[in-house]
Motif scaffolding. Structure first.
Motif, PDB file in Angstrom:
ATOM      1  N   PRO A   1     106.198 -71.908  87.564  1.00 25.81           N
ATOM      2  CA  PRO A   1     107.411 -71.391  86.909  1.00 25.81           C
ATOM      3  C   PRO A   1     107.105 -71.009  85.461  1.00 25.81           C
ATOM      4  CG  PRO A   1     107.794 -73.538  87.947  1.00 25.81           C
ATOM      5  CD  PRO A   1     106.315 -73.327  87.915  1.00 25.81           C
ATOM      6  N   LYS A   2     107.963 -70.175  84.892  1.00 27.40           N
ATOM      7  CA  LYS A   2     107.806 -69.836  83.479  1.00 27.40           C
ATOM      8  C   LYS A   2     107.991 -71.093  82.640  1.00 27.40           C
ATOM      9  CE  LYS A   2     109.015 -64.945  83.428  1.00 27.40           C
ATOM     10  NZ  LYS A   2     109.918 -63.907  82.865  1.00 27.40           N
ATOM     11  N   THR A   3     107.198 -71.191  81.575  1.00 27.33           N
ATOM     12  CA  THR A   3     107.229 -72.380  80.734  1.00 27.33           C
ATOM     13  C   THR A   3     108.616 -72.634  80.165  1.00 27.33           C
ATOM     14  OG1 THR A   3     104.911 -72.031  80.156  1.00 27.33           O
ATOM     15  CG2 THR A   3     106.192 -73.493  78.729  1.00 27.33           C
ATOM     16  N   ALA A   4     109.286 -71.584  79.724  1.00 23.78           N
ATOM     17  CA  ALA A   4     110.628 -71.753  79.141  1.00 23.78           C
ATOM     18  C   ALA A   4     111.600 -72.344  80.151  1.00 23.78           C
ATOM     19  CB  ALA A   4     111.140 -70.403  78.631  1.00 23.78           C
ATOM     20  N   GLU A   5     111.465 -71.965  81.404  1.00 25.84           N
ATOM     21  CA  GLU A   5     112.355 -72.492  82.440  1.00 25.84           C
ATOM     22  C   GLU A   5     112.057 -73.963  82.719  1.00 25.84           C
ATOM     23  OE1 GLU A   5     111.796 -69.915  85.752  1.00 25.84           O
ATOM     24  OE2 GLU A   5     112.745 -68.190  84.775  1.00 25.84           O
ATOM     25  N   ARG A   6     110.778 -74.329  82.661  1.00 21.08           N
ATOM     26  CA  ARG A   6     110.409 -75.738  82.876  1.00 21.08           C
ATOM     27  C   ARG A   6     110.908 -76.594  81.715  1.00 21.08           C
ATOM     28  NH1 ARG A   6     104.160 -75.555  84.810  1.00 21.08           N
ATOM     29  NH2 ARG A   6     104.578 -77.728  85.369  1.00 21.08           N
ATOM     30  N   ILE A   7     110.803 -76.091  80.500  1.00 19.64           N
ATOM     31  CA  ILE A   7     111.295 -76.826  79.334  1.00 19.64           C
ATOM     32  C   ILE A   7     112.807 -77.016  79.428  1.00 19.64           C
ATOM     33  CG2 ILE A   7     111.685 -76.672  76.836  1.00 19.64           C
ATOM     34  CD1 ILE A   7     108.936 -75.365  76.593  1.00 19.64           C
ATOM     35  N   LYS A   8     113.516 -75.976  79.828  1.00 22.59           N
ATOM     36  CA  LYS A   8     114.976 -76.061  79.957  1.00 22.59           C
ATOM     37  C   LYS A   8     115.366 -77.123  80.973  1.00 22.59           C
ATOM     38  CE  LYS A   8     119.051 -73.156  80.743  1.00 22.59           C
ATOM     39  NZ  LYS A   8     119.513 -71.771  81.072  1.00 22.59           N
ATOM     40  N   ALA A   9     114.656 -77.184  82.092  1.00 21.76           N
ATOM     41  CA  ALA A   9     114.949 -78.193  83.118  1.00 21.76           C
ATOM     42  C   ALA A   9     114.683 -79.598  82.585  1.00 21.76           C
ATOM     43  CB  ALA A   9     114.107 -77.923  84.359  1.00 21.76           C
ATOM     44  N   LEU A  10     113.609 -79.757  81.812  1.00 17.98           N
ATOM     45  CA  LEU A  10     113.282 -81.070  81.251  1.00 17.98           C
ATOM     46  C   LEU A  10     114.298 -81.495  80.193  1.00 17.98           C
ATOM     47  CD1 LEU A  10     109.402 -80.770  80.904  1.00 17.98           C
ATOM     48  CD2 LEU A  10     110.661 -82.280  82.457  1.00 17.98           C
ATOM     49  N   GLU A  11     114.779 -80.552  79.414  1.00 23.03           N
ATOM     50  CA  GLU A  11     115.780 -80.885  78.399  1.00 23.03           C
ATOM     51  C   GLU A  11     117.067 -81.391  79.048  1.00 23.03           C
ATOM     52  OE1 GLU A  11     114.499 -77.919  74.714  1.00 23.03           O
ATOM     53  OE2 GLU A  11     115.901 -77.201  76.248  1.00 23.03           O
ATOM     54  N   LYS A  12     117.411 -80.850  80.210  1.00 19.42           N
ATOM     55  CA  LYS A  12     118.587 -81.337  80.936  1.00 19.42           C
ATOM     56  C   LYS A  12     118.365 -82.784  81.393  1.00 19.42           C
ATOM     57  CE  LYS A  12     120.310 -76.902  82.672  1.00 19.42           C
ATOM     58  NZ  LYS A  12     120.584 -76.087  83.892  1.00 19.42           N
ATOM     59  N   LEU A  13     117.157 -83.064  81.889  1.00 18.22           N
ATOM     60  CA  LEU A  13     116.850 -84.429  82.313  1.00 18.22           C
ATOM     61  C   LEU A  13     116.835 -85.379  81.122  1.00 18.22           C
ATOM     62  CD1 LEU A  13     113.987 -83.773  84.905  1.00 18.22           C
ATOM     63  CD2 LEU A  13     116.341 -84.457  85.388  1.00 18.22           C
ATOM     64  N   GLN A  14     116.290 -84.914  80.020  1.00 23.14           N
ATOM     65  CA  GLN A  14     116.232 -85.743  78.810  1.00 23.14           C
ATOM     66  C   GLN A  14     117.638 -86.101  78.332  1.00 23.14           C
ATOM     67  OE1 GLN A  14     114.721 -83.812  75.245  1.00 23.14           O
ATOM     68  NE2 GLN A  14     113.670 -85.693  74.638  1.00 23.14           N
ATOM     69  N   LEU A  15     118.520 -85.124  78.351  1.00 26.05           N
ATOM     70  CA  LEU A  15     119.901 -85.361  77.926  1.00 26.05           C
ATOM     71  C   LEU A  15     120.581 -86.357  78.849  1.00 26.05           C
ATOM     72  CD1 LEU A  15     122.149 -84.508  75.940  1.00 26.05           C
ATOM     73  CD2 LEU A  15     122.777 -82.725  77.577  1.00 26.05           C
ATOM     74  N   LYS A  16     120.261 -86.292  80.119  1.00 28.10           N
ATOM     75  CA  LYS A  16     120.871 -87.171  81.111  1.00 28.10           C
ATOM     76  C   LYS A  16     120.360 -88.597  81.003  1.00 28.10           C
ATOM     77  CE  LYS A  16     121.186 -87.784  86.130  1.00 28.10           C
ATOM     78  NZ  LYS A  16     120.811 -87.210  87.461  1.00 28.10           N
ATOM     79  N   TRP A  17     119.045 -88.763  80.795  1.00 32.83           N
ATOM     80  CA  TRP A  17     118.422 -90.075  80.849  1.00 32.83           C
ATOM     81  C   TRP A  17     118.319 -90.777  79.502  1.00 32.83           C
ATOM     82  CZ3 TRP A  17     113.848 -88.018  84.228  1.00 32.83           C
ATOM     83  CH2 TRP A  17     114.294 -87.843  85.532  1.00 32.83           C
ATOM     84  N   GLU A  18     118.226 -90.024  78.414  1.00 30.52           N
ATOM     85  CA  GLU A  18     117.958 -90.640  77.124  1.00 30.52           C
ATOM     86  C   GLU A  18     119.169 -90.709  76.208  1.00 30.52           C
ATOM     87  OE1 GLU A  18     114.578 -88.854  75.277  1.00 30.52           O
ATOM     88  OE2 GLU A  18     113.238 -89.288  76.958  1.00 30.52           O
ATOM     89  N   GLN A  19     120.345 -90.292  76.704  1.00 33.83           N
ATOM     90  CA  GLN A  19     121.519 -90.368  75.854  1.00 33.83           C
ATOM     91  C   GLN A  19     121.935 -91.829  75.680  1.00 33.83           C
ATOM     92  OE1 GLN A  19     124.713 -88.252  77.714  1.00 33.83           O
ATOM     93  NE2 GLN A  19     124.563 -89.345  79.653  1.00 33.83           N
ATOM     94  N   PRO A  20     122.439 -92.194  74.504  1.00 32.68           N
ATOM     95  CA  PRO A  20     122.832 -93.583  74.259  1.00 32.68           C
ATOM     96  C   PRO A  20     124.019 -93.967  75.147  1.00 32.68           C
ATOM     97  CG  PRO A  20     123.575 -92.166  72.469  1.00 32.68           C
ATOM     98  CD  PRO A  20     122.673 -91.325  73.338  1.00 32.68           C
ATOM     99  N   PRO A  21     124.105 -95.231  75.548  1.00 30.84           N
ATOM    100  CA  PRO A  21     125.210 -95.672  76.402  1.00 30.84           C
ATOM    101  C   PRO A  21     126.554 -95.565  75.683  1.00 30.84           C
ATOM    102  CG  PRO A  21     123.953 -97.552  75.574  1.00 30.84           C
ATOM    103  CD  PRO A  21     123.186 -96.320  75.188  1.00 30.84           C
ATOM    104  N   GLN A  22     127.571 -95.264  76.460  1.00 28.98           N
ATOM    105  CA  GLN A  22     128.919 -95.149  75.895  1.00 28.98           C
ATOM    106  C   GLN A  22     129.440 -96.543  75.522  1.00 28.98           C
ATOM    107  OE1 GLN A  22     130.547 -92.290  75.336  1.00 28.98           O
ATOM    108  NE2 GLN A  22     128.897 -91.030  76.175  1.00 28.98           N
ATOM    109  N   SER A  23     130.054 -96.639  74.343  1.00 30.77           N
ATOM    110  CA  SER A  23     130.601 -97.942  73.901  1.00 30.77           C
ATOM    111  C   SER A  23     131.991 -98.153  74.498  1.00 30.77           C
ATOM    112  CB  SER A  23     130.680 -97.954  72.375  1.00 30.77           C
ATOM    113  OG  SER A  23     131.460 -96.892  71.892  1.00 30.77           O
TER     114      SER A  23
END
Length: 231
Positions: free
Chosen positions: A209-231
Motif C-alpha cells: 500500500p502507499k505509505t501515506a495510507e498505511r500511516i493514516k491507518a496506524l494513526e487511527k489505531l493509535q488514537l483508538k488504543w493510546e487515548q487516555p481513559p475517560q474520567s
C-alpha cells in the motif's frame, strides 16, 4: 481428460516450484545470515517477547545492503545488514527498528510468510494454465494476458497482508509499552528515502500500500488504543 491436462500440469508445476522455492530460500538465508547480537535491540525484543509471553524473539542479520526486513516461511525474522547499518549510524532509532521487527512478526503470526511462498508457486501455476487456455482462443497474447491477471491478484493479496501486519505490529508495540509512534515515524523515514524515485505506479498495481495510507491507518489505531481513559 485432455481438457484438464493443462490444469493438472500447472498444479504439478506449482507443487514442485513451492518445494524448490522453500528449499532455495532456506539455504540462501542459512548461508548469508547470523543471529543479531545488539544490546539495545535486545532490550526492545525482550519487551515484545514479554508482551507475547514467549521466552525470546530471535532476530537475524541478513547480509545484504538493501534496507529491508524479512519474515521467512519457516518463521525466522531478519533485518538486512543495510538496515542495521542505518540503526548503527543513528538514522533509525531502536524503537523504530523494533517496529520493523514487530511488523515481520506479524507476517509470521498471521501466516503470511508461508502463504506468500505458496502464492508465488500458485501464481506461476495459474499463469501457466491461463496462458495455455487463453492461447487457444487468442494466439500470441495468452502469456501476456495471463501474466497481467495473476499480477493483479498477487498485488491485491500482498497489500492486504501489509495492512494486517501493520495492525498486528501496532497492537504488539502498544502492549509492549513502545507505542505506535515509532512505527509511524519509521514509515515517514522510508517515504523520504523513496520520494525521489520516478513516477509511481497506481496504488492498485503496487504490491505494498502507499505509505501515506498505511500511516493514516496506524494513526487511527493509535488514537483508538493510546487515548487516555475517560474520567
Amino acid at each position: 481428460m485432455i481438457k484438464l491436462t493443462p490444469i493438472l500440469l500447472a498444479l504439478m508445476y506449482g507443487i514442485v516450484m513451492y518445494r524448490f522455492s522453500a528449499w532455495r530460500t532456506a539455504k540462501m538465508l542459512d548461508e548469508q545470515s547470523t543471529e543479531l547480537a545488539d544490546p539495545m535491540l535486545k532490550v526492545m525484543s525482550d519487551r515484545m517477547a514479554a508482551a507475547l509471553e514467549v521466552d525470546r524473539i530471535r532476530v537475524n542479520i541478513y547480509e545484504i545492503e538493501p534496507v529491508n526486513g524479512l519474515a521467512a516461511p519457516d518463521g525466522r525474522i531478519f533485518i538486512t545488514r543495510g538496515f542495521y547499518n542505518k540503526f548503527r549510524a543513528g538514522e533509525v532509532s531502536a524503537d523504530e527498528m523494533a517496529s520493523v521487527i514487530a511488523h515481520e512478526l506479524g507476517h509470521v503470526a498471521l501466516g503470511h510468510s508461508r502463504r506468500r511462498m505458496i502464492d508465488f508457486s500458485g501464481q506461476n501455476a495459474l499463469r501457466t494454465a491461463l496462458a495455455m487456455v487463453i492461447g487457444r482462443f487468442i494466439p500470441g497474447v495468452g502469456p501476456f494476458i495471463a501474466g497481467a491477471l495473476t499480477s493483479l491478484v498477487a498485488a491485491r493479496l500482498s497489500r492486504n497482508d501489509e495492512y494486517e501486519a501493520d495492525a498486528y505490529a501496532a497492537a504488539l508495540l502498544t502492549k509492549a509499552g513502545i507505542g505506535v509512534s515509532p512505527q509511524i515515524s519509521m514509515f515517514r523515514k522510508l517515504e523520504k528515502l523513496t520520494a525521489s524515485a520516478g513516477g509511481a505506479a497506481p496504488a492498485w498495481l503496487l504490491s505494498h500500500p502507499k505509505t501515506a495510507e498505511r500511516i493514516k491507518a496506524l494513526e487511527k489505531l493509535q488514537l483508538k488504543w493510546e487515548q487516555p481513559p475517560q474520567s
